[in-house]
Design a protein around this motif. Structure first.
Motif, PDB file in Angstrom:
ATOM      1  N   ASP A  75      -3.858  51.582  45.336  1.00  0.00           N
ATOM      2  CA  ASP A  75      -3.324  50.214  45.450  1.00  0.00           C
ATOM      3  C   ASP A  75      -1.801  50.177  45.490  1.00  0.00           C
ATOM      4  N   HIS A  76      -1.151  51.162  44.852  1.00  0.00           N
ATOM      5  CA  HIS A  76       0.314  51.209  44.796  1.00  0.00           C
ATOM      6  C   HIS A  76       0.737  52.662  45.003  1.00  0.00           C
ATOM      7  N   VAL A  77       1.924  52.845  45.622  1.00  0.00           N
ATOM      8  CA  VAL A  77       2.438  54.217  45.744  1.00  0.00           C
ATOM      9  C   VAL A  77       3.907  54.247  45.362  1.00  0.00           C
ATOM     10  N   ASP A  78       4.365  55.398  44.850  1.00  0.00           N
ATOM     11  CA  ASP A  78       5.793  55.529  44.541  1.00  0.00           C
ATOM     12  C   ASP A  78       6.525  56.020  45.794  1.00  0.00           C
ATOM     13  N   ARG A  79       7.859  56.159  45.665  1.00  0.00           N
ATOM     14  CA  ARG A  79       8.683  56.481  46.840  1.00  0.00           C
ATOM     15  C   ARG A  79       8.315  57.848  47.436  1.00  0.00           C
ATOM     16  N   SER A  80       8.077  58.834  46.563  1.00  0.00           N
ATOM     17  CA  SER A  80       7.768  60.175  47.087  1.00  0.00           C
ATOM     18  C   SER A  80       6.451  60.167  47.854  1.00  0.00           C
ATOM     19  N   ALA A  81       5.453  59.496  47.316  1.00  0.00           N
ATOM     20  CA  ALA A  81       4.152  59.439  47.996  1.00  0.00           C
ATOM     21  C   ALA A  81       4.295  58.707  49.326  1.00  0.00           C
ATOM     22  N   ALA A  82       5.087  57.628  49.330  1.00  0.00           N
ATOM     23  CA  ALA A  82       5.262  56.856  50.566  1.00  0.00           C
ATOM     24  C   ALA A  82       5.924  57.712  51.632  1.00  0.00           C
ATOM     25  N   ARG A  83       6.914  58.485  51.240  1.00  0.00           N
ATOM     26  CA  ARG A  83       7.621  59.309  52.217  1.00  0.00           C
ATOM     27  C   ARG A  83       6.715  60.409  52.775  1.00  0.00           C
ATOM     28  N   LEU A  84       5.850  60.942  51.911  1.00  0.00           N
ATOM     29  CA  LEU A  84       5.022  62.080  52.322  1.00  0.00           C
ATOM     30  C   LEU A  84       3.689  61.655  52.906  1.00  0.00           C
ATOM     31  N   GLY A  85       3.294  60.409  52.668  1.00  0.00           N
ATOM     32  CA  GLY A  85       1.976  59.968  53.127  1.00  0.00           C
ATOM     33  C   GLY A  85       0.862  60.714  52.418  1.00  0.00           C
ATOM     34  N   ALA A  86       1.134  61.162  51.206  1.00  0.00           N
ATOM     35  CA  ALA A  86       0.154  61.970  50.463  1.00  0.00           C
ATOM     36  C   ALA A  86       0.351  61.768  48.968  1.00  0.00           C
ATOM     37  N   VAL A  87      -0.754  61.803  48.242  1.00  0.00           N
ATOM     38  CA  VAL A  87      -0.748  61.556  46.801  1.00  0.00           C
ATOM     39  C   VAL A  87      -1.331  62.784  46.097  1.00  0.00           C
ATOM     40  N   ASN A  88      -0.673  63.246  45.024  1.00  0.00           N
ATOM     41  CA  ASN A  88      -1.292  64.333  44.250  1.00  0.00           C
ATOM     42  C   ASN A  88      -1.584  63.921  42.804  1.00  0.00           C
ATOM     43  N   THR A  89      -1.090  62.750  42.402  1.00  0.00           N
ATOM     44  CA  THR A  89      -1.265  62.299  41.019  1.00  0.00           C
ATOM     45  C   THR A  89      -1.594  60.805  41.033  1.00  0.00           C
ATOM     46  N   ILE A  90      -2.647  60.416  40.314  1.00  0.00           N
ATOM     47  CA  ILE A  90      -3.031  59.000  40.261  1.00  0.00           C
ATOM     48  C   ILE A  90      -3.046  58.535  38.810  1.00  0.00           C
ATOM     49  N   LEU A  91      -2.498  57.336  38.595  1.00  0.00           N
ATOM     50  CA  LEU A  91      -2.518  56.711  37.274  1.00  0.00           C
ATOM     51  C   LEU A  91      -3.355  55.445  37.362  1.00  0.00           C
ATOM     52  N   PRO A  94      -3.114  49.378  33.569  1.00  0.00           N
ATOM     53  CA  PRO A  94      -3.904  48.581  32.613  1.00  0.00           C
ATOM     54  C   PRO A  94      -4.813  47.556  33.302  1.00  0.00           C
ATOM     55  N   ASP A  95      -4.427  47.066  34.476  1.00  0.00           N
ATOM     56  CA  ASP A  95      -5.274  46.083  35.175  1.00  0.00           C
ATOM     57  C   ASP A  95      -6.354  46.743  36.028  1.00  0.00           C
ATOM     58  N   GLY A  96      -6.472  48.062  35.938  1.00  0.00           N
ATOM     59  CA  GLY A  96      -7.536  48.761  36.668  1.00  0.00           C
ATOM     60  C   GLY A  96      -7.163  49.158  38.083  1.00  0.00           C
ATOM     61  N   THR A  97      -5.954  48.796  38.524  1.00  0.00           N
ATOM     62  CA  THR A  97      -5.544  49.245  39.856  1.00  0.00           C
ATOM     63  C   THR A  97      -5.021  50.684  39.768  1.00  0.00           C
ATOM     64  N   LEU A  98      -4.931  51.327  40.940  1.00  0.00           N
ATOM     65  CA  LEU A  98      -4.576  52.748  41.002  1.00  0.00           C
ATOM     66  C   LEU A  98      -3.182  52.924  41.580  1.00  0.00           C
ATOM     67  N   GLU A  99      -2.365  53.724  40.878  1.00  0.00           N
ATOM     68  CA  GLU A  99      -1.009  54.022  41.344  1.00  0.00           C
ATOM     69  C   GLU A  99      -0.951  55.478  41.779  1.00  0.00           C
ATOM     70  N   GLY A 100      -0.537  55.712  43.027  1.00  0.00           N
ATOM     71  CA  GLY A 100      -0.455  57.068  43.550  1.00  0.00           C
ATOM     72  C   GLY A 100       0.966  57.580  43.566  1.00  0.00           C
ATOM     73  N   ARG A 101       1.147  58.802  43.107  1.00  0.00           N
ATOM     74  CA  ARG A 101       2.467  59.429  43.112  1.00  0.00           C
ATOM     75  C   ARG A 101       2.377  60.776  43.811  1.00  0.00           C
ATOM     76  N   ASN A 102       3.523  61.312  44.188  1.00  0.00           N
ATOM     77  CA  ASN A 102       3.544  62.686  44.674  1.00  0.00           C
ATOM     78  C   ASN A 102       4.630  63.449  43.921  1.00  0.00           C
ATOM     79  N   THR A 103       4.225  64.430  43.138  1.00  0.00           N
ATOM     80  CA  THR A 103       5.159  65.150  42.259  1.00  0.00           C
ATOM     81  C   THR A 103       5.445  66.567  42.767  1.00  0.00           C
ATOM     82  N   ASP A 104       4.967  66.895  43.983  1.00  0.00           N
ATOM     83  CA  ASP A 104       5.173  68.262  44.494  1.00  0.00           C
ATOM     84  C   ASP A 104       6.665  68.580  44.676  1.00  0.00           C
TER      85      ASP A 104
END
Ligand code: ATR
Length: 278
Positions: A75-91, A94-104
């Protein structure tokens, strides 16, 4: 006390070192939690991700082949995930939505800076071999810290050209056939290809073209000491192995799910290496 849950979603996922890695940190910090391997077929990824909040998961890691699909599903992505078009970490928020990050990218940089503290990002070019997902993450991170020129050399030249076009300066495509020439004047080279991995030929590179204070980094960690890194060490160059990137990219997820900032140290390296199948 609530048990905190996380895991790694992949297909297949049996080879993943992440359960050993997070398991070590959970035990070290005495956390009542679990981190499990979750084999999920590509067709079932959406169902699996949507089940995370229902099952009480704090989040998860995502690995091959799901990183791009997960990017489209969260449902949401951080800047790194947006730039890469890929997610490796999901949080799970509290409202049950999913936040995708890329920490590579940050994992690569943290390990590089710890292993080669004298390396100066801003004074000379860097050569990156490969143009896949790992190369994207690393080139993005190197751009952020001010590397003035990033040469991308890839077996399929068109893929390097596309990446350089997409990201823009300081990336520039470099012909794969002239990769040795691309070493000239570089402060750092990074192998993001599969060359050097168990079952693949070695990456053949004329390291004598690199300046004497150049750093050689390989993201391959199986074997830990690739022929490229052994060659670098023989020449007195600083050699940075691939395991540290894996360990460092895991820190942000662990901190978010389990509420403790974990350390990357030798005990962790040993625990992860011991988990490898023979
Ligand atoms: P990742 O997302 O892990 O970076 P990938 O997207 O599959 O993985 O990319 C693998 C990289 O290794 C690519 O740059 C690939 O080159 P191509 O784009 O030409 O396929 C490179 N690679 C794999 N096998 C190779 C080989 N035998 N020689 C040279 N490069 C190779």
């Amino acid at each position: 006390m609530t048990r905190r849950l996380s895991g790694v979603i992949g297909w297949p996922v049996g080879h993943s070192r992440s359960p050993a890695l997070h398991g070590h940190w959970l035990a070290r910090h005495g956390i009542a939690g679990a981190y499990v391997a979750l084999p999920v077929q590509p067709d079932h990824l959406e169902q699996a991700l949507r089940a995370l909040p229902v099952l009480g998961f704090a989040g998860c890691n995502v690995t091959v082949p799901h990183k791009e699909a997960a990017f489209r599903l969260v449902d949401h992505v951080d800047r790194s995930a947006a730039r890469l078009g890929a997610v490796n970490t999901i949080l799970v928020r509290p409202d049950g939505t999913l936040e995708g990050r890329n920490t590579d990218g940050e994992g690569f940089l943290k390990h590089l800076q710890a292993s080669a503290p004298g390396w100066n990002p801003t004074d000379r070019p860097v050569l990156v071999l490969g143009a896949g997902g790992a190369a994207r993450a690393i080139a993005g991170a190197l751009t952020d810290i001010g590397v003035p020129e990033i040469r991308i050399a890839n077996r399929t030249d068109a893929r390097a050209e596309n990446l350089a076009r997409e990201f823009g300066a300081p990336l520039q495509a470099w012909p794969w056939a002239d990769r040795d020439g691309g070493l000239a004047g570089c402060s750092l080279i990074v192998n993001t290809t599969q060359l050097g991995m168990d079952g693949y030929p070695a990456l053949d590179l004329a390291l004598d073209r690199l300046p004497p204070d150049g750093v050689v980094s390989d993201i391959v960690y199986s074997p830990l000491e690739t022929e490229l890194l052994a060659d670098a060490r023989r020449r007195g160059l600083v050699a940075v192995d691939g395991l540290g990137m894996l360990l460092h990219q895991a820190r942000a997820g662990f901190a978010a799910w389990f509420g403790v900032e974990p350390a990357v140290d030798d005990a962790l390296r040993q625990a992860v290496l011991a988990s490898a199948s023979p």
